[in-house]
Design an enzyme around this catalytic site. Structure first.
Site, PDB file in Angstrom:
ATOM      1  N   HIS A  35      12.276   9.732  18.696  1.00  0.00           N
ATOM      2  CA  HIS A  35      13.423  10.158  18.126  1.00  0.00           C
ATOM      3  C   HIS A  35      14.212  11.001  19.481  1.00  0.00           C
ATOM      4  O   HIS A  35      15.233  11.632  18.997  1.00  0.00           O
ATOM      5  CB  HIS A  35      13.309  10.733  16.804  1.00  0.00           C
ATOM      6  N   CYS A  53      30.716   8.573  28.975  1.00  0.00           N
ATOM      7  CA  CYS A  53      30.369   7.866  30.495  1.00  0.00           C
ATOM      8  C   CYS A  53      28.785   7.885  30.361  1.00  0.00           C
ATOM      9  O   CYS A  53      28.236   7.428  31.578  1.00  0.00           O
ATOM     10  CB  CYS A  53      31.098   8.832  31.481  1.00  0.00           C
TER      11      CYS A  53
HETATM   12 ZN   LIG Z   1      31.488  11.898  29.934  1.00  0.00          ZN
END
Ligand SMILES: [Zn+2]
Length: 268
Positions: free
Chosen positions: A117, A128
């Site tokens: 997990h 990003c």
């Molecule tokens: Zn970012």
């Protein structure tokens, strides 16, 4: 005695696929999610959909985490972690697959570990993909929310803290420094799936093992339960050390109902 039957189980099998859950870390001061019947002990944690969809859910998560992280990061391994590290040192562990996000198995010396997990000491940007350390995010959370630092709250699972009833609307949630995207702890939330390559890697190890040992998990979450299902289907015996009911009780060949560090003490 059930504990000595566990010792025989461990001695009889060549390579164990070990799956651990929250019960392994309760002895280190990290509370468990569920009671002995597998029910939530408190409000269910935020889902992935809530966290990604609602700024209010992110405020609540990070405010609680700001307080909970201090104690969580100070947790140290206990004898259950040490016993399982010893099992690996004896050459008996094919893999330690943990549902815990606290890295305490690694701290105790286990090297063949998959964090099913994820890990709470890392944070990822959902925009990003950039990574940040949880400590850096803690610094940023503290800088943005100095008024919250004096609050104290009981520890809750996964570095959380009980702060229910607080008004989170003034809490400032930090964003990614590169793209201003949503930062999310690098752990699998409820309602989110475990990355497929991670599951596949663990399944390959299960294939190499001749038995499975579950330690401190009620197996209520499918992501862990499916490994027991797969082991049972392949005819591999499964032993479990856990307090209370598990979802897989019908599939177990041995069940030891005692605290993990007690049941595993023969390894130390
Ligand atoms: Zn970012």
């Amino acid at each position: 005695m059930a504990a000595s039957r566990l010792q025989i189980f461990v001695e009889r099998h060549r390579r164990l696929f070990v799956l651990t859950g929250a019960g392994c870390s309760t002895g280190s001061g990290i509370p468990d999610y569920r009671d002995a019947d597998g029910r939530w002990k408190r409000l269910a944690p935020a889902t992935y959909q809530d966290f990604m969809g609602q700024v209010s859910a992110r405020r609540r998560y990070w405010a609680r985490s700001l307080l909970g992280w201090r104690r969580f990061r100070g947790a140290r391994p206990n004898d259950a972690h040490r016993a399982l590290a010893r099992l690996e040192a004896m050459g008996k562990s094919e893999l330690l697959l943990t549902q815990n996000v606290d890295r305490l198995h690694q701290a105790a010396g286990s090297a063949k570990v998959i964090d099913l997990h994820g890990r709470l000491d890392c944070v990822r940007c959902m925009g990003c993909g950039g990574a940040a350390s949880r400590d850096d995010v803690q610094h940023e959370l503290s800088r943005l929310n100095p008024g919250w630092l004096g609050l104290d709250a009981a520890s809750a699972p996964d570095g959380d803290a009980d702060l229910d009833g607080a008004d989170f609307s003034s809490f400032e949630v930090p964003a990614c420094r590169r793209c201003a995207g949503v930062l999310k702890p690098d752990v699998v939330f409820f309602g989110e799936s475990v990355p497929r390559d991670r599951v596949a890697a663990a399944m390959r190890h299960l294939d190499e093992a001749d038995a499975m040992l579950v330690v401190g998990s009620s197996l209520m979450v499918y992501s862990g339960y499916r490994f027991v299902e797969t082991a049972a289907r392949a005819g591999k015996p499964v032993a479990a050390v856990t307090l209370g009911r598990t979802r897989a009780d019908a599939l177990l060949s041995l069940k030891v109902e005692s605290p993990c560090e007690v049941a595993l003490a023969f390894l130390l």
